[in-house]
Every structure is written in structure tokens, then in C-alpha cells.
Enzyme design. Structure first.
Site, PDB file in Angstrom:
ATOM      1  NE  ARG A  62      -1.688  -2.414   2.674  1.00  0.00           N
ATOM      2  CZ  ARG A  62      -1.856  -3.820   2.214  1.00  0.00           C
ATOM      3  NH1 ARG A  62      -2.860  -4.095   1.652  1.00  0.00           N
ATOM      4  NH2 ARG A  62      -0.839  -4.720   2.678  1.00  0.00           N
ATOM      5  CB  THR A  63       3.558   2.562   1.951  1.00  0.00           C
ATOM      6  OG1 THR A  63       2.953   2.148   3.163  1.00  0.00           O
ATOM      7  CG2 THR A  63       4.459   3.886   2.415  1.00  0.00           C
ATOM      8  CE  LYS A  92      27.295  -3.735  -9.126  1.00  0.00           C
ATOM      9  NZ  LYS A  92      27.399  -2.872 -10.121  1.00  0.00           N
ATOM     10  NE  ARG A 113       7.521   0.676   4.424  1.00  0.00           N
ATOM     11  CZ  ARG A 113       6.544   0.170   4.376  1.00  0.00           C
ATOM     12  NH1 ARG A 113       6.198  -1.008   4.100  1.00  0.00           N
ATOM     13  NH2 ARG A 113       5.393   0.734   4.687  1.00  0.00           N
ATOM     14  CG  HIS A 142       4.086   3.952   8.342  1.00  0.00           C
ATOM     15  ND1 HIS A 142       4.334   4.754   7.270  1.00  0.00           N
ATOM     16  CD2 HIS A 142       3.832   2.628   7.829  1.00  0.00           C
ATOM     17  CE1 HIS A 142       3.883   4.318   6.093  1.00  0.00           C
ATOM     18  NE2 HIS A 142       3.699   3.063   6.177  1.00  0.00           N
TER      19      HIS A 142
HETATM   20  C1  NCD Z   1       2.507  -1.067   8.204  1.00  0.00           C
HETATM   21  C2  NCD Z   1       3.904  -0.827   7.967  1.00  0.00           C
HETATM   22  O1  NCD Z   1       4.548  -1.199   6.874  1.00  0.00           O
HETATM   23  O2  NCD Z   1       4.229  -0.559   9.022  1.00  0.00           O
HETATM   24  N1  NCD Z   1       1.900  -1.322   6.707  1.00  0.00           N
HETATM   25  C3  NCD Z   1       1.627  -0.499   5.953  1.00  0.00           C
HETATM   26  O3  NCD Z   1       2.384   0.630   5.399  1.00  0.00           O
HETATM   27  N2  NCD Z   1       0.305  -0.056   5.754  1.00  0.00           N
HETATM   28  C4  NCD Z   1       1.817  -1.990   8.940  1.00  0.00           C
HETATM   29  C5  NCD Z   1       2.569  -3.336   8.912  1.00  0.00           C
HETATM   30  O4  NCD Z   1       3.386  -3.786   8.117  1.00  0.00           O
HETATM   31  O5  NCD Z   1       1.992  -4.324   9.845  1.00  0.00           O
END
Ligand code: NCD
Length: 315
Positions: A62-63, A92, A113, A142
Site C-alpha cells: 500500500r505505501t 556490491k 522505507r 510511519h
Molecule cells: C504497515 C507498516 O509497514 O508498518 N504497513 C503499511 O504501511 N500499511 C503495517 C504493517 O506492516 O504491519
């Protein structure tokens, strides 16, 4: 509103600490406009010529998907780099610093991320030309997930103050929870009940704040008049010992019977997703369940709004 469009222009978005009610107001107003753009398939050229690098060292659906779609909805483009530790020059032996310096040369904003808490702050200090947006840093924060969670609550409950909510699951490792609670702490009179195995309790405190946190140990202790429930999965990837994970996984599962017993009729049931059994599929059809509905869509709208602001092009 005009004077507020400069919010976040060129700024790194690292923590929810950077937001306040006024900036959220602006962001949510723009997010509503973005919904119009997306739903009416109105072509937008707002971010034409802009490129976002989506640099994801951890899995994401989703993100990443919504940041990607958000850029494209606004006429921008993306460079998508998934699993750089395997597929970029990091494999590398290239340093994190060099990776950030490289990708910033190709784009106008980096969405990052990374499994290490603090890594986005580190990237922000490395990047010299473009802002970096935190799409999840380890068990830290997040912030853009909290933006969409708060926008969802605001839209469906009509306010962000005086709420009674329940947050359940992995409060220790769940970065979405950490950012969400910071968000709820910006408003007055919110009470949040915390339901988690004792090994997965919230690692942070909110001393001298407006936010009241109440730890409960069992579903029986959930007040029957919550405005929202926010369920989360136990974060398997944060456990070094699989047996420790198995011991605490799915200690609290939402079934239809449980929702009907402890939930109020007016509440909403949220989850950042992915879920891995902690909400039964049968619950999805309940009108209170918003996790596969508006909550997901709102992710794209708020990210469209945030990108427009950070890139200095808010409508
Ligand atoms: C979350 C995350 O990555 O922290 N997912 C997301 O971005 N919707 C929650 C999760 O992974 O449980």
C-alpha cells in the site's frame, strides 16, 4: 488558506512530531481536493516534470503503491527501487550515504522505507538537494500512515478530539501505532485503550499530555462505546526467535461475535494492513470495517496532498 500552502515545502518528513492541527487542516483540505482529482479521473499536471524515487528496503504494497499512484495521478513520475540491498549497488558494498546521494541526483523527492529506526533521519541529513519522506523506519515511525489514519477518522467521525479509541496488537514494534498516537496527542480529550500481549506493550509515554492512555488486558475490558478500533498485526520480522513470535501472535483476534459483543454500533474498525489473521475475513462485510475500503483509498489522497506540499505545488 493561501498563506498556508507553503507548509512543508522542501521539508523532510521524518516524524509525526512535525505536524500540528493547523498543518493537518491544510493537508486534509488538499487531500479532499485530491480525491476529486483521482475519482473524477480529472487529468492533473500539478507534478508534471517531477520525479519521486521510491526507495524501499522493506516489503510494501500500500505505501509504495499509493505513493507511486499519487505521483502519477498528478502527472509526475517515479523511479522505483525495491529491495536495494539485493538489486542496487548496495549489493556490491555501496554505502547508504552513496545510495542516497545517487538517487537524489535523479529526482525531486525520495520516499524511503528502511528496517533501521532512525535511517530516514540519517538519509535526510545526507540528502543535499531533495526532501526525504519517511515511509516507515524500522519500529520507529510511519508518519504518512498516521496521516491517512487520522484523515479516515476525521472523515468518518467528524472530529479528531474527544474520541474514545482502542489500539490493539503489536504496540511495541508497530510503527504505525507510534505515529498515530502522536497524532491523536495533538488534539484535546482523546482516550485510547491499549490491548496487547504484555511482551508487546507500547514503548513510549506521553507525559503531561492531552492524550489519556489506558492499558487493558483482555477483550472484556474494552469499553463498549469506542469510536474506533485500530487493529495491527504482530510484526514477525522484528523477532529473532520464531518461537517468541508464535507465542504472542494472534493473541487478540477480531471475530464478528467479538465485534458485536464489544464494539459500538457507530464505531469504525481500522487496520493499516497487511493483516495475517488478526481480523477474520468474515468481518470485512461489516459496514464498520473500513480497512479494505476508505482507509486504503485515503492513503493515496493524503500522499498526493503531501507530495504537492513538499514539492511546493499545492493547489
Ligand atoms: C504497515 C507498516 O509497514 O508498518 N504497513 C503499511 O504501511 N500499511 C503495517 C504493517 O506492516 O504491519
Amino acid at each position: 488558506m493561501n498563506d498556508l500552502k507553503g507548509y512543508f515545502k522542501g521539508e523532510h518528513i521524518v516524524s509525526f512530531d512535525q505536524f500540528d492541527p493547523r498543518s493537518l487542516d491544510v493537508l486534509f483540505t488538499i487531500a479532499k481536493q485530491m480525491r476529486e482529482v483521482a475519482q473524477n479521473a480529472k487529468p492533473s499536471r500539478l507534478l508534471e516534470g517531477n520525479i519521486a524515487t521510491l526507495l524501499f528496503y522493506e516489503p510494501s504494497s500500500r505505501t509504495m503503491g499509493s505513493f507511486d499512484a499519487a505521483m502519477k495521478q498528478l502527472g509526475g513520475n517515479t523511479v522505483v527501487v525495491t529491495n536495494p540491498q539485493q538489486f542496487s549497488s548496495a549489493a556490491k558494498g555501496e554505502s547508504f550515504q552513496d545510495t542516497i546521494r545517487t538517487f537524489e541526483a535523479y529526482c525531486d523527492v525520495i520516499v524511503l522505507r528502511h528496517p533501521e529506526t532512525g535511517s530516514v533521519a540519517k538519509a535526510a541529513s545526507i540528502a543535499m538537494h531533495v526532501p526525504v519522506i519517511n515511509a516507515g523506519d524500522g519500529i520507529g515511525e510511519h508518519p504518512t500512515q498516521a496521516l491517512l489514519d487520522l484523515f479516515t477518522i476525521f472523515e468518518l467521525k467528524g472530529r479528531l478530539s474527544g474520541l474514545k479509541g482502542l489500539v490493539a496488537g503489536d504496540l511495541l514494534n508497530g510503527r504505525t501505532v507510534h505515529s498515530l498516537l502522536k497524532g491523536l496527542n495533538l488534539y484535546g480529550g482523546n482516550i485510547v485503550y491499549l490491548l496487547a500481549p504484555k511482551e508487546l506493550q507500547l514503548p513510549m509515554e506521553f507525559p503531561d499530555s492531552n492524550l489519556t492512555l489506558v492499558t487493558v488486558e483482555d477483550a472484556h475490558d474494552i469499553p463498549r462505546d469506542c469510536d474506533f478500533w485500530y487493529w495491527t498485526r504482530v510484526q514477525k520480522e522484528r523477532f529473532s526467535n520464531p518461537a517468541d513470535y508464535e507465542r504472542v501472535n494472534n493473541r487478540f483476534v477480531v471475530t464478528q461475535a467479538m465485534l458485536d459483543t464489544y464494539g459500538s454500533r457507530h464505531m469504525i474498525l481500522m487496520h493499516p494492513l497487511p493483516r495475517v489473521g488478526e481480523i477474520e475475513d468474515a468481518v470485512d462485510e461489516d459496514p464498520r470495517a473500513v480497512y479494505l475500503k476508505s482507509q486504503i483509498r485515503n492513503g493515496m489522497y493524503v500522499r498526493m496532498a503531501l507530495l504537492a506540499l513538499v514539492l511546493g505545488k499545492a493547489p
